[in-house]
Design an enzyme around this catalytic site. Sequence first.
Site, PDB file in Angstrom:
ATOM      1  N   CYS A 173       1.057  -0.823   0.172  1.00  0.00           N
ATOM      2  CA  CYS A 173       0.156   0.279  -0.012  1.00  0.00           C
ATOM      3  C   CYS A 173       0.819   1.295  -0.464  1.00  0.00           C
ATOM      4  O   CYS A 173       0.572   1.708   1.622  1.00  0.00           O
ATOM      5  CB  CYS A 173      -0.814  -0.552   0.975  1.00  0.00           C
ATOM      6  SG  CYS A 173      -2.091   1.142   1.238  1.00  0.00           S
ATOM      7  N   CYS A 228      -0.738   4.253   2.039  1.00  0.00           N
ATOM      8  CA  CYS A 228      -0.040   3.954   3.793  1.00  0.00           C
ATOM      9  C   CYS A 228       1.146   3.774   4.210  1.00  0.00           C
ATOM     10  O   CYS A 228       0.664   4.623   5.251  1.00  0.00           O
ATOM     11  CB  CYS A 228      -0.677   2.688   4.053  1.00  0.00           C
ATOM     12  SG  CYS A 228      -2.411   1.611   3.490  1.00  0.00           S
ATOM     13  N   ASP A 229       1.464   3.449   3.245  1.00  0.00           N
ATOM     14  CA  ASP A 229       2.849   3.570   3.797  1.00  0.00           C
ATOM     15  C   ASP A 229       4.491   4.414   3.090  1.00  0.00           C
ATOM     16  O   ASP A 229       5.384   4.556   3.833  1.00  0.00           O
ATOM     17  CB  ASP A 229       3.777   1.958   3.838  1.00  0.00           C
ATOM     18  CG  ASP A 229       3.488   0.857   4.377  1.00  0.00           C
ATOM     19  OD1 ASP A 229       2.544   0.958   5.787  1.00  0.00           O
ATOM     20  OD2 ASP A 229       3.061  -0.073   4.121  1.00  0.00           O
TER      21      ASP A 229
END
Length: 301
Positions: free
Chosen positions: A130, A133-134
């Site tokens: 992701c 996300c990261d």
Amino acid sequence: MPEHFDIIIVGGGPAGLTAAIYARRANKSVLVLEKAAVGGQIASSPRVDNFPGLPGISGAELADRLFEQASGLGARLELEEVLELRDGSPKTVVTDYGTYTCGALIYAGGMTHRSLGLAREAELPGVSYCAVCDGAFYQGKDVAVVGGGNTALQDALYLSDLCRQVTLIHRRDQFRGDPILAEALRQRPNVTCLLNTVVDALLGEEVLTGLRLRNTVTGELSELAVSGLFQAVGQLPQTAPAAALLPLDEGGFLPAGESCATSLPGIFVAGDCRTKEIRQLTTACADGSAAALAAIQYLSR
């Protein structure tokens, strides 16, 4: 006689646990069935910065908090794998340990990312599924993205605003994603596209330090130094137990609108296994609340 509940929720991820919280607040008896670990995919994230009000929390802690809130309200959770769902009045859920019945069913089985099948892929720090996300954890660093569809192209564009260098790796000779995205990538000076190339191995002992690449045409091997690898080669919805009851779309997801109601009265679907455009932690929780409220309304008829 099988044990009966007002609502059974299949899946103990953010969608399922949010549904359990809403259902218990309405004083409905709730059973959550989870085959693996509470929290779903988010539980394996070392840091979550996109959940409102809880910046910097780990995925494991967030999963624990969701579980504690649901169980504190009286929801029951059992680590059992669902094998079969049966419609009817009541509805029946068969697991590897027993059989339960319910008035309404919420299916929140989630999904799993398609892997590359490489050694240490699941446990080596530096491998992510992701970018949203990261990606922030790799600001100013060199990263790679694997894939050729719209998700891979969008991930590479997103990361190019954060990272020093982005290398997009695709096994075919052209991208499958929208041409406008591919053209946008070509305009980014810090993006390199490697076509006809696959990742042959992950390099690094404690953390990811690079990739061994193989050219699919010449067979030539090379190495690429990166701090992060973002995989965008597809996702697999976990819908097998529901497939005997409900139609699936071409991607294997369960169609349902904003109310999360399926074509069968009293059966609802929530989270990443539902057909929709955006799959994020917050949208999973939103689905869980919508499905629970719809199930509560169904039981009140």
